[in-house]
Design a protein around this motif. Structure first.
Motif, PDB file in Angstrom:
ATOM      1  N   PRO A 178     -11.131  -0.249  14.104  1.00 19.16           N
ATOM      2  CA  PRO A 178     -11.719  -1.988  13.769  1.00 19.16           C
ATOM      3  C   PRO A 178     -13.187  -1.529  13.936  1.00 19.16           C
ATOM      4  O   PRO A 178     -13.516  -1.981  12.735  1.00 19.16           O
ATOM      5  N   ILE A 179     -13.816  -0.626  14.385  1.00 16.78           N
ATOM      6  CA  ILE A 179     -15.634  -0.968  14.524  1.00 16.78           C
ATOM      7  C   ILE A 179     -15.916  -0.069  13.220  1.00 16.78           C
ATOM      8  O   ILE A 179     -16.889  -0.098  12.935  1.00 16.78           O
ATOM      9  N   TRP A 180     -15.076   1.015  13.005  1.00 13.67           N
ATOM     10  CA  TRP A 180     -15.068   2.296  11.617  1.00 13.67           C
ATOM     11  C   TRP A 180     -14.892   1.869  10.564  1.00 13.67           C
ATOM     12  O   TRP A 180     -15.337   0.706   9.792  1.00 13.67           O
ATOM     13  N   ALA A 181     -13.623   2.013   9.954  1.00 12.29           N
ATOM     14  CA  ALA A 181     -13.059   2.095   8.842  1.00 12.29           C
ATOM     15  C   ALA A 181     -11.321   2.122   8.756  1.00 12.29           C
ATOM     16  O   ALA A 181     -10.933   3.118   8.382  1.00 12.29           O
ATOM     17  N   PRO A 182     -10.404   1.044   9.308  1.00 18.19           N
ATOM     18  CA  PRO A 182      -9.628   1.323   9.424  1.00 18.19           C
ATOM     19  C   PRO A 182      -9.069   1.554   7.711  1.00 18.19           C
ATOM     20  O   PRO A 182      -8.947   0.771   7.423  1.00 18.19           O
ATOM     21  N   LEU A 183      -7.908   3.016   8.067  1.00 21.88           N
ATOM     22  CA  LEU A 183      -7.529   2.903   6.199  1.00 21.88           C
ATOM     23  C   LEU A 183      -6.747   1.524   5.556  1.00 21.88           C
ATOM     24  O   LEU A 183      -7.017   1.103   4.934  1.00 21.88           O
ATOM     25  N   TRP A 184      -5.491   0.905   7.055  1.00 18.92           N
ATOM     26  CA  TRP A 184      -5.399   0.225   6.892  1.00 18.92           C
ATOM     27  C   TRP A 184      -6.245  -1.187   6.076  1.00 18.92           C
ATOM     28  O   TRP A 184      -5.748  -1.668   4.490  1.00 18.92           O
ATOM     29  N   ASN A 185      -7.196  -1.399   5.829  1.00 23.65           N
ATOM     30  CA  ASN A 185      -8.547  -2.275   6.042  1.00 23.65           C
ATOM     31  C   ASN A 185      -8.624  -2.028   3.982  1.00 23.65           C
ATOM     32  O   ASN A 185      -8.828  -2.642   3.247  1.00 23.65           O
ATOM     33  N   VAL A 186      -8.983  -0.909   4.324  1.00 23.06           N
ATOM     34  CA  VAL A 186     -10.032   0.036   3.446  1.00 23.06           C
ATOM     35  C   VAL A 186      -8.335  -0.349   2.112  1.00 23.06           C
ATOM     36  O   VAL A 186      -8.249  -0.759   1.075  1.00 23.06           O
ATOM     37  N   LEU A 187      -7.551  -0.028   2.698  1.00 12.63           N
ATOM     38  CA  LEU A 187      -6.025  -0.024   1.826  1.00 12.63           C
ATOM     39  C   LEU A 187      -6.438  -1.574   0.866  1.00 12.63           C
ATOM     40  O   LEU A 187      -5.458  -1.999  -0.449  1.00 12.63           O
ATOM     41  N   ALA A 188      -6.050  -2.610   2.333  1.00 10.76           N
ATOM     42  CA  ALA A 188      -5.966  -3.818   1.448  1.00 10.76           C
ATOM     43  C   ALA A 188      -7.629  -3.791   0.955  1.00 10.76           C
ATOM     44  O   ALA A 188      -7.197  -5.541  -0.453  1.00 10.76           O
ATOM     45  N   GLU A 189      -8.547  -3.969   0.894  1.00  8.47           N
ATOM     46  CA  GLU A 189     -10.103  -4.198   0.406  1.00  8.47           C
ATOM     47  C   GLU A 189      -9.231  -4.165  -1.089  1.00  8.47           C
ATOM     48  O   GLU A 189      -9.666  -4.498  -1.944  1.00  8.47           O
ATOM     49  N   VAL A 190      -8.599  -2.312  -1.110  1.00  6.42           N
ATOM     50  CA  VAL A 190      -9.062  -2.340  -2.850  1.00  6.42           C
ATOM     51  C   VAL A 190      -7.687  -2.504  -3.734  1.00  6.42           C
ATOM     52  O   VAL A 190      -7.382  -2.815  -4.921  1.00  6.42           O
ATOM     53  N   LEU A 191      -6.623  -2.974  -2.799  1.00  8.54           N
ATOM     54  CA  LEU A 191      -5.322  -3.570  -3.551  1.00  8.54           C
ATOM     55  C   LEU A 191      -6.112  -5.163  -3.513  1.00  8.54           C
ATOM     56  O   LEU A 191      -5.274  -5.608  -4.644  1.00  8.54           O
ATOM     57  N   LEU A 192      -6.134  -5.889  -3.018  1.00  3.25           N
ATOM     58  CA  LEU A 192      -6.863  -7.185  -3.344  1.00  3.25           C
ATOM     59  C   LEU A 192      -7.773  -7.970  -4.762  1.00  3.25           C
ATOM     60  O   LEU A 192      -6.411  -8.352  -4.963  1.00  3.25           O
ATOM     61  N   PRO A 193      -8.261  -7.033  -5.493  1.00  2.00           N
ATOM     62  CA  PRO A 193      -7.979  -7.652  -6.854  1.00  2.00           C
ATOM     63  C   PRO A 193      -7.016  -7.528  -7.767  1.00  2.00           C
ATOM     64  O   PRO A 193      -7.411  -7.544  -8.505  1.00  2.00           O
ATOM     65  N   LEU A 194      -5.804  -6.798  -7.345  1.00  2.00           N
ATOM     66  CA  LEU A 194      -5.166  -5.974  -8.204  1.00  2.00           C
ATOM     67  C   LEU A 194      -4.090  -7.654  -8.520  1.00  2.00           C
ATOM     68  O   LEU A 194      -3.764  -7.876  -7.458  1.00  2.00           O
ATOM     69  N   ASP A 195      -3.192  -7.807  -9.621  1.00  2.00           N
ATOM     70  CA  ASP A 195      -2.349  -8.775  -9.930  1.00  2.00           C
ATOM     71  C   ASP A 195      -0.945  -8.262  -9.014  1.00  2.00           C
ATOM     72  O   ASP A 195      -0.868  -7.268  -9.657  1.00  2.00           O
ATOM     73  N   PRO A 196      -1.008  -8.956  -8.608  1.00  2.00           N
ATOM     74  CA  PRO A 196       0.394  -8.926  -7.750  1.00  2.00           C
ATOM     75  C   PRO A 196       1.944  -8.514  -8.871  1.00  2.00           C
ATOM     76  O   PRO A 196       2.507  -8.377  -8.881  1.00  2.00           O
ATOM     77  N   CYS A 197       1.562  -9.503  -9.597  1.00  2.00           N
ATOM     78  CA  CYS A 197       2.745  -9.699 -10.746  1.00  2.00           C
ATOM     79  C   CYS A 197       3.272  -9.023 -11.688  1.00  2.00           C
ATOM     80  O   CYS A 197       3.322  -8.532 -12.586  1.00  2.00           O
ATOM     81  N   GLY A 198       1.941  -8.237 -12.121  1.00  2.00           N
ATOM     82  CA  GLY A 198       1.570  -7.359 -13.722  1.00  2.00           C
ATOM     83  C   GLY A 198       1.051  -5.440 -13.146  1.00  2.00           C
ATOM     84  O   GLY A 198       0.950  -4.722 -14.351  1.00  2.00           O
ATOM     85  N   THR A 199       0.698  -5.218 -11.876  1.00  2.00           N
ATOM     86  CA  THR A 199       0.457  -4.661 -11.284  1.00  2.00           C
ATOM     87  C   THR A 199       1.424  -3.581 -10.422  1.00  2.00           C
ATOM     88  O   THR A 199       2.162  -4.320  -9.870  1.00  2.00           O
ATOM     89  N   ILE A 200       1.898  -2.518 -10.670  1.00  2.00           N
ATOM     90  CA  ILE A 200       2.185  -1.354  -9.504  1.00  2.00           C
ATOM     91  C   ILE A 200       0.845  -0.519  -8.971  1.00  2.00           C
ATOM     92  O   ILE A 200       0.347  -0.011  -9.898  1.00  2.00           O
ATOM     93  N   THR A 201       0.876  -0.491  -7.998  1.00  2.00           N
ATOM     94  CA  THR A 201       0.069   1.017  -7.510  1.00  2.00           C
ATOM     95  C   THR A 201       1.117   2.184  -6.892  1.00  2.00           C
ATOM     96  O   THR A 201       2.080   1.990  -6.677  1.00  2.00           O
ATOM     97  N   PHE A 202       0.596   3.164  -7.460  1.00  2.00           N
ATOM     98  CA  PHE A 202       1.018   4.486  -7.242  1.00  2.00           C
ATOM     99  C   PHE A 202      -0.196   4.894  -6.317  1.00  2.00           C
ATOM    100  O   PHE A 202      -1.215   5.559  -6.648  1.00  2.00           O
ATOM    101  N   LEU A 203       0.214   5.217  -4.707  1.00  2.00           N
ATOM    102  CA  LEU A 203      -0.795   6.441  -3.325  1.00  2.00           C
ATOM    103  C   LEU A 203      -0.008   7.430  -4.006  1.00  2.00           C
ATOM    104  O   LEU A 203       1.596   8.351  -3.553  1.00  2.00           O
ATOM    105  N   THR A 204      -0.980   8.507  -4.160  1.00  2.26           N
ATOM    106  CA  THR A 204      -0.879   9.838  -4.616  1.00  2.26           C
ATOM    107  C   THR A 204      -1.821  10.917  -3.524  1.00  2.26           C
ATOM    108  O   THR A 204      -2.678   9.286  -2.684  1.00  2.26           O
ATOM    109  N   GLY A 205      -1.563  12.097  -3.415  1.00  2.85           N
ATOM    110  CA  GLY A 205      -2.229  12.662  -2.147  1.00  2.85           C
ATOM    111  C   GLY A 205      -2.582  12.842  -1.483  1.00  2.85           C
ATOM    112  O   GLY A 205      -3.261  12.904  -0.427  1.00  2.85           O
ATOM    113  N   ALA A 206      -0.866  12.020  -0.586  1.00  2.00           N
ATOM    114  CA  ALA A 206      -0.492  12.325   0.889  1.00  2.00           C
ATOM    115  C   ALA A 206      -1.427  13.438   1.478  1.00  2.00           C
ATOM    116  O   ALA A 206      -1.299  13.642   2.250  1.00  2.00           O
TER     117      ALA A 206
END
Length: 180
Positions: free
Chosen positions: A93-121
């Motif tokens: 938590p003191i650094w940058a947990p990947l799940w927090n970073v992902l949640a922040e990136v997804l936050l401004p997206l419209d859940p009704c009109g957007t679909i996200t593709f997570l690529t490059g795993a």
């Protein structure tokens, strides 16, 4: 469009064999076109970009940490030590947990009109971060439908072996539907 049975974890996994990466990229372009024809916005998020955002956040918190520190650490103490430090960066938590970073990136997206593709795993290989951990930690963090494109093999109904590496355990999440 419903990709998941759980509203509080709107994720699905599309599993493909690592040697099919180039075919997958071509098919993704076609799928994006079809989804746009149905009025959906498609947001492609390479996991390498997510890692860069995390490293930038770490650098902002402490100018002596981040990518440059990892490079020096690897030069002085080897890859495994640098990988352990990166795992700490992405998990604590003191650094940058990947799940927090992902949640922040997804936050401004419209859940009704957007679909996200997570690529490059494969950017998480060989052991920077467990994809199953990322999905588990995203429970109740977003409503944006997200598909993780997962290079690996499938075992049983929920087990995924990352990059099809023989020395990796097959991990999974029973709440996230796997397509192949």
């Amino acid at each position: 469009m419903r990709i998941s049975a759980y509203e509080d974890l709107p994720f699905a996994i599309f599993q493909y064999l690592p040697n099919q990466e180039w075919e997958l990229r071509k098919e993704l372009d076609l799928l994006m076109t079809r989804l746009k024809e149905f009025g959906k916005q498609v947001y492609i998020l390479p996991l390498s970009q997510l890692l860069q955002v995390a490293l930038d956040k770490i650098q902002q918190k402490d100018k002596y940490e981040g990518l440059e520190a990892l490079i020096v650490l690897e030069q002085q103490r080897g890859y495994l030590e640098a990988q352990r430090q990166m795992i700490t960066y992405l998990s604590e938590p003191i650094w940058a947990p990947l799940w927090n970073v992902l949640a922040e990136v997804l936050l401004p997206l419209d859940p009704c009109g957007t679909i996200t593709f997570l690529t490059g795993a494969s950017a998480l290989a060989p052991g920077l971060f467990q994809v199953s951990t990322l999905l588990n930690k995203m429970h109740n963090r977003t409503k944006v439908p997200t598909i993780l494109f997962y290079p690996g093999s499938i075992e049983g109904t929920t087990g995924l072996r990352f990059m099809d590496l023989a020395d990796r355990n097959a991990l999974g999440n029973y709440r996230v539907k796997i397509y192949s």
